[in-house]
Design an enzyme around this catalytic site. Structure first.
Site, mmCIF file in Angstrom:
data_model
loop_
_atom_site.group_PDB
_atom_site.id
_atom_site.type_symbol
_atom_site.label_atom_id
_atom_site.label_comp_id
_atom_site.label_asym_id
_atom_site.label_seq_id
_atom_site.Cartn_x
_atom_site.Cartn_y
_atom_site.Cartn_z
ATOM 1 N N ALA A 62 98.936 -19.730 -2.024
ATOM 2 C CA ALA A 62 99.006 -20.040 -3.453
ATOM 3 C C ALA A 62 98.314 -18.938 -4.232
ATOM 4 O O ALA A 62 97.170 -18.585 -3.935
ATOM 5 C CB ALA A 62 98.332 -21.377 -3.735
ATOM 6 N N TYR A 116 95.906 -7.935 -10.373
ATOM 7 C CA TYR A 116 96.466 -8.651 -9.223
ATOM 8 C C TYR A 116 95.991 -8.009 -7.918
ATOM 9 O O TYR A 116 95.452 -8.683 -7.029
ATOM 10 C CB TYR A 116 97.995 -8.645 -9.316
ATOM 11 C CG TYR A 116 98.697 -9.118 -8.057
ATOM 12 C CD1 TYR A 116 98.704 -10.477 -7.716
ATOM 13 C CD2 TYR A 116 99.331 -8.216 -7.202
ATOM 14 C CE1 TYR A 116 99.337 -10.910 -6.563
ATOM 15 C CE2 TYR A 116 99.964 -8.645 -6.055
ATOM 16 C CZ TYR A 116 99.964 -9.991 -5.728
ATOM 17 O OH TYR A 116 100.579 -10.411 -4.583
ATOM 18 N N ASN A 163 106.914 -5.386 0.759
ATOM 19 C CA ASN A 163 107.831 -6.133 -0.128
ATOM 20 C C ASN A 163 108.608 -7.168 0.672
ATOM 21 O O ASN A 163 109.456 -6.802 1.500
ATOM 22 C CB ASN A 163 108.813 -5.177 -0.796
ATOM 23 C CG ASN A 163 108.111 -4.294 -1.792
ATOM 24 O OD1 ASN A 163 107.224 -3.529 -1.426
ATOM 25 N ND2 ASN A 163 108.444 -4.420 -3.045
ATOM 26 N N VAL A 183 113.076 -7.191 -6.041
ATOM 27 C CA VAL A 183 114.244 -6.432 -6.493
ATOM 28 C C VAL A 183 115.527 -6.945 -5.813
ATOM 29 O O VAL A 183 116.589 -7.043 -6.439
ATOM 30 C CB VAL A 183 114.011 -4.907 -6.286
ATOM 31 C CG1 VAL A 183 113.898 -4.564 -4.815
ATOM 32 C CG2 VAL A 183 115.124 -4.119 -6.912
ATOM 33 N N ARG A 201 110.857 1.564 -0.670
ATOM 34 C CA ARG A 201 109.955 0.432 -0.444
ATOM 35 C C ARG A 201 110.088 0.020 1.020
ATOM 36 O O ARG A 201 111.064 0.348 1.684
ATOM 37 C CB ARG A 201 110.322 -0.767 -1.338
ATOM 38 C CG ARG A 201 110.156 -0.522 -2.833
ATOM 39 C CD ARG A 201 108.683 -0.429 -3.216
ATOM 40 N NE ARG A 201 108.484 -0.164 -4.638
ATOM 41 C CZ ARG A 201 108.372 1.044 -5.193
ATOM 42 N NH1 ARG A 201 108.443 2.133 -4.432
ATOM 43 N NH2 ARG A 201 108.165 1.187 -6.489
HETATM 44 P P1 NAD Z 1 105.715 -17.682 -5.079
HETATM 45 O O1 NAD Z 1 105.396 -17.576 -6.519
HETATM 46 O O2 NAD Z 1 107.100 -17.982 -4.681
HETATM 47 O O3 NAD Z 1 104.745 -18.728 -4.379
HETATM 48 C C1 NAD Z 1 103.457 -19.008 -4.845
HETATM 49 C C2 NAD Z 1 103.268 -20.515 -4.745
HETATM 50 O O4 NAD Z 1 101.938 -20.821 -5.112
HETATM 51 C C3 NAD Z 1 104.167 -21.287 -5.707
HETATM 52 O O5 NAD Z 1 104.696 -22.407 -5.059
HETATM 53 C C4 NAD Z 1 103.240 -21.694 -6.846
HETATM 54 O O6 NAD Z 1 103.665 -22.886 -7.461
HETATM 55 C C5 NAD Z 1 101.934 -21.850 -6.115
HETATM 56 N N1 NAD Z 1 100.764 -21.593 -6.940
HETATM 57 C C6 NAD Z 1 100.535 -20.564 -7.776
HETATM 58 N N2 NAD Z 1 99.313 -20.685 -8.339
HETATM 59 C C7 NAD Z 1 98.759 -21.823 -7.819
HETATM 60 C C8 NAD Z 1 97.509 -22.490 -7.994
HETATM 61 N N3 NAD Z 1 96.575 -21.993 -8.795
HETATM 62 N N4 NAD Z 1 97.302 -23.633 -7.328
HETATM 63 C C9 NAD Z 1 98.230 -24.153 -6.482
HETATM 64 N N5 NAD Z 1 99.426 -23.549 -6.294
HETATM 65 C C10 NAD Z 1 99.680 -22.396 -6.951
HETATM 66 O O7 NAD Z 1 105.225 -16.308 -4.437
HETATM 67 P P2 NAD Z 1 105.489 -15.730 -2.990
HETATM 68 O O8 NAD Z 1 106.299 -14.497 -3.118
HETATM 69 O O9 NAD Z 1 105.939 -16.774 -2.051
HETATM 70 O O10 NAD Z 1 104.017 -15.246 -2.612
HETATM 71 C C11 NAD Z 1 103.156 -15.994 -1.767
HETATM 72 C C12 NAD Z 1 101.880 -15.217 -1.545
HETATM 73 O O11 NAD Z 1 102.170 -13.949 -0.959
HETATM 74 C C13 NAD Z 1 101.114 -14.918 -2.809
HETATM 75 O O12 NAD Z 1 99.739 -15.025 -2.523
HETATM 76 C C14 NAD Z 1 101.444 -13.488 -3.111
HETATM 77 O O13 NAD Z 1 100.423 -12.844 -3.844
HETATM 78 C C15 NAD Z 1 101.582 -12.919 -1.723
HETATM 79 N N6 NAD Z 1 102.443 -11.719 -1.652
HETATM 80 C C16 NAD Z 1 103.786 -11.804 -1.849
HETATM 81 C C17 NAD Z 1 104.568 -10.658 -1.737
HETATM 82 C C18 NAD Z 1 106.067 -10.715 -1.924
HETATM 83 O O14 NAD Z 1 106.708 -9.683 -1.758
HETATM 84 N N7 NAD Z 1 106.649 -11.829 -2.251
HETATM 85 C C19 NAD Z 1 103.967 -9.434 -1.439
HETATM 86 C C20 NAD Z 1 102.604 -9.401 -1.246
HETATM 87 C C21 NAD Z 1 101.839 -10.550 -1.315
#
Ligand code: NAD
Length: 723
Positions: free
Chosen positions: A73, A140, A169, A183, A207
């Site tokens: 989260a 971030y 990514n 993307v 990427r």
């Molecule tokens: P996402 O936005 O799809 O998932 C995040 C989830 O966390 C969502 O379900 C959201 O509702 C929940 N959330 C956000 N803030 C919250 C809070 N304060 N309390 C409770 N729930 C909360 O994003 P994702 O792409 O699935 O990313 C998941 C994790 O991976 C994140 O920590 C993100 O920073 C990290 N990340 C993602 C990527 C990527 O390419 N997608 C890359 C690097 C890191």
């Protein structure tokens, strides 16, 4: 086993949840649904709509013992973190600290944290290795970097095992194309709706795209590994944006591509070195960009209809501002309409009713309906109408300024308007506050009720397990009671019952071992046992193994000539006996039952040790001095246990005495003792006459036994009545 996934309704979180569910875990999710979607999870699980920074999360930990926590989260948008760094740090720093702290407090075994390649900033030493310096360029990236430090410190300070993955990514099904998204999901979305693809820069920027199921696989593996620290999670492969477009073009025609100026802060190349995670976690990405894109494309195609209906929902939502505007101006329109009606009634009023001031009714009704603001408007309009009336009656405007009656009338309008409007306003805000309070209480009640039900379920389940458990305290107590005797013979025959009931097996046998470990003799057994009465150790591989290794033998190959399990019984470091069991249900052939067998045999060993120690201590009182003949009391106790074994397990025994006219056994006890096995006895019976007790010997063997004694000049008879 239970796993908690924060952000489990999000893109990556839902795939991680799927993986744990497939591996048989009970999945628990904390998510505030800010970007997540409940529909991403389709299996049975337990979800809490909570923010990770919320203190209520403690109740979730209190009610469940989690094996692992996967903390995903987060506020995951770089732009939002720049626009609103405070919001970003609330989710990403305070939220992490809250969950990390609870994981430590409630003794979670593993904490997995989602970090990001954003911690490296613009470092151009690609492929980027974990040990390179970090210099994030957005709040971030900074919050992820701080998060890693928190994880490291919590491991150092409290021993909570933490692992941080710096994702490159990530792409795949369920990724949102809204906002920044990825993307790939943005391109897929635009391609399906026939829209232009916008590329910022020349499209040659690269990427490191990793498929989401590979990320879920690494997280799952790490959850039970002993690894901790920081790991890049990537494919270590550069792929340009143009290559992605080309690959998508092979699946669906790309209508138009527009190349725009590069955005500030966009790096031209990004790739993370993944050697460390591959080497230490024994993990490797399974999907190349081609296969990953195909899977993602298939998902978008399948969900097109859903997305279209979502789009129509969005356009319906666009109508909402008009509705809101309508709602906002409606009271003014109604007020004006009521005023027009009031003016009409005033001018057409019958002279009989001219004493009634309709404007006062108008002000009061509008005040009651809409409160302060509209009642003041009604007052202003009524004063206007009143002055207009006076002018129509031929009064000069200036003369009205000196007329106290006019001022008095205006004061009455104002007074009524303000009092009614204010009173209604107060009442409305009190109702709204009460409703808000009620909503909060309802939410709190739902949450606590959910927790209560859950705790009840866990409690009921535990109670049921205790009740159904074959090794519950009650049973263990009765077992230890059964083994309480100080007579080894009794301990042996009780052992058969004990092992049968604890292990739920049909067939149990106990063999004693001779001092040279060459022979083993059956001393006690259950009804169903069909094994040999004596075993030559040299001929029996299973028993030889048990005697040499001194460990529990498990017949994993299911060899037909060996029992299913055997365990040694020790006394003074020596193996005194071996317990063998057979006829066990297949589902009990598990590590749990092996351990249970070991515990049971340990119980028997200690009971026997007590009995042997007692016998050694009381040796002089057990035997007739200088002879191997047991005294009357000791012999009676052994005979009693033989009788019990005969009744319960049909274990035969034979009693012999000197034949009529022959010299008594007492006259040559040493010679006779030399012809007996370790499991046989000579003892004095009730009439103080020496008799021989042969264990595990039935009538079928009687003739052979008597013959053996006769060949040595000892004439014996079977004692009648005793059997
Ligand atoms: P996402 O936005 O799809 O998932 C995040 C989830 O966390 C969502 O379900 C959201 O509702 C929940 N959330 C956000 N803030 C919250 C809070 N304060 N309390 C409770 N729930 C909360 O994003 P994702 O792409 O699935 O990313 C998941 C994790 O991976 C994140 O920590 C993100 O920073 C990290 N990340 C993602 C990527 C990527 O390419 N997608 C890359 C690097 C890191």
């Amino acid at each position: 086993m239970k796993v908690l996934i924060t952000g489990g309704y999000g893109f990556i979180g839902s795939h991680v949840a799927d993986r744990f569910h497939k591996e048989g875990y009970e999945v628990y999710i904390i998510d505030n649904l800010s970007t997540g979607n409940r529909g991403n999870i389709t299996f049975k699980h337990k979800g809490y709509e909570l923010a990770v920074e919320d203190a209520k999360c403690e109740e979730v930990f209190r009610a469940n013992q989690f094996e692992a926590v996967v903390h995903l989260a987060a506020q995951a948008s770089v732009n939002t973190s720049i626009m609103n760094p405070q919001l970003d740090s609330e989710s990403n720093v305070l939220g992490l600290v809250n969950i990390l702290n609870l994981a430590q407090k409630f003794k979670v075994k593993k904490f997995v944290f989602a970090s990001s390649a954003a911690v490296y900033g613009t470092n151009e030493h690609i492929p980027l290795k974990e040990e390179l310096p970090c210099d994030p360029i957005s709040p971030y990236g900074l919050s992820k970097w701080v998060g890693e430090s928190y994880c490291r410190k919590w491991q150092e300070l409290y021993g909570l095992e933490t692992i941080c993955f710096r994702f490159s990514n990530v792409y795949g099904p369920r990724q949102s194309s809204a906002g920044e998204g990825g993307v790939i999901s943005i391109f897929m979305d635009r391609v399906f709706s026939g829209q232009t693809l916008y590329v910022y820069g020349d499209g040659n920027q690269t990427r490191d795209f990793i498929y989401v199921e590979d990320v879920a696989d690494a997280i799952f593996r790490s959850s039970y590994s002993r690894l901790s620290g920081i790991y890049n999670l990537s494919t270590n492969t550069e792929c340009s944006v143009n290559e992605v477009i080309e690959a998508i073009g092979t699946m669906q025609s790309v209508r138009d591509i527009t190349y725009a100026d590069r955005r500030d802060g966009d790096i031209s190349r990004s790739v993370l070195n993944n050697e460390k995670v591959k080497r230490e976690l024994d993990w490797s990405p399974m999907y190349g960009i081609g296969e990953g894109l195909q899977r993602t494309y298939a998902w978008f195609e399948l969900n097109r209809a859903k997305m279209e209906s979502a789009t129509s929902a969005v356009s319906a939502a666009k109508l909402t501002p008009y509705r809101q505007m309508f709602k906002k101006y409606m009271p003014y329109a109604e007020n004006l309409l009521a005023f027009v009606l009031t003016a009409w009634l005033t001018f057409t009023q019958d002279t009989d009713y001219s004493a009634i001031d309709i404007k006062l009714f108008y002000i009061t009704i509008i005040g009651i309906m809409y409160g302060n603001r509209q009642s003041i408007l009604a007052v202003v309009l009524s004063i206007g109408l009143f002055i207009y009336q006076k002018l129509l009656d031929g009064r000069e405007l200036v003369s009205l300024l000196y007329d106290t009656n006019v001022f008095f009338q205006i004061a009455i309008y104002l007074f009524i308007g303000l009092v009614v409007g204010y009173a209604i306003e107060r009442k409305n805000s009190a109702i709204q506050a009460a409703e808000r309070n009620k909503d909060e209480l309802e939410e709190k009640y739902d949450f606590l009720n959910g927790m209560y039900k859950e705790v009840r379920e866990v409690k009921d389940e535990l109670q049921l397990r205790i009740l159904n458990s074959g090794d519950s305290f009650g049973k263990i107590y009765s077992v230890t009671k059964e083994l309480e005797s100080l007579e080894p013979e009794n301990v042996f025959s009780s052992t058969v019952n004990v092992v049968k009931s604890i292990m739920s097996v049909q067939s149990v046998a106990i063999y004693t071992v001779n001092p040279y470990r060459t022979y083993m003799r059956l001393i006690a057994h259950s009804n169903d046992y069909e094994g040999q009465a004596s075993i030559r150790v040299e001929d029996d591989a299973c028993m030889r193994w048990v005697l040499n290794e001194g460990k529990v033998f498990v017949n994993k190959d299911l060899a037909s000539n060996a029992p299913l399990m055997c365990a040694p019984i020790f006394y003074n470091g020596e193996i005194k006996a071996v317990i063998a069991i057979d006829g066990m249900a297949f589902n009990k052939f598990s590590l749990y039952y092996q351990n249970l067998f070991k515990v049971t045999t340990d119980l028997v060993s200690s009971a026997l040790a007590r009995a042997f120690a007692y016998i050694e201590a009381t040796e002089s009182q057990r035997y007739v001095k200088g002879t191997p003949i047991l005294r009357k009391e000791a012999f009676a106790s052994i005979l009693e246990s033989k009788k019990m074994a005969k009744t319960h397990h049909n274990t035969p025994f034979l009693m012999l005495c000197a034949a009529e006219g022959e010299a008594g056994i007492e006259s040559r006890p040493d010679q006779i003792a030399g012809m007996l096995r370790e499991t046989d006895y000579i003892g004095l019976n009730e009439q103080e006459k020496a008799v021989i007790l042969l264990s595990n010997t039935g009538y079928d063997d009687a003739a052979r036994v008597l013959e053996r004694f006769a060949s040595r000049g000892i004439s014996l008879n079977i004692v009648n009545g005793e059997l």
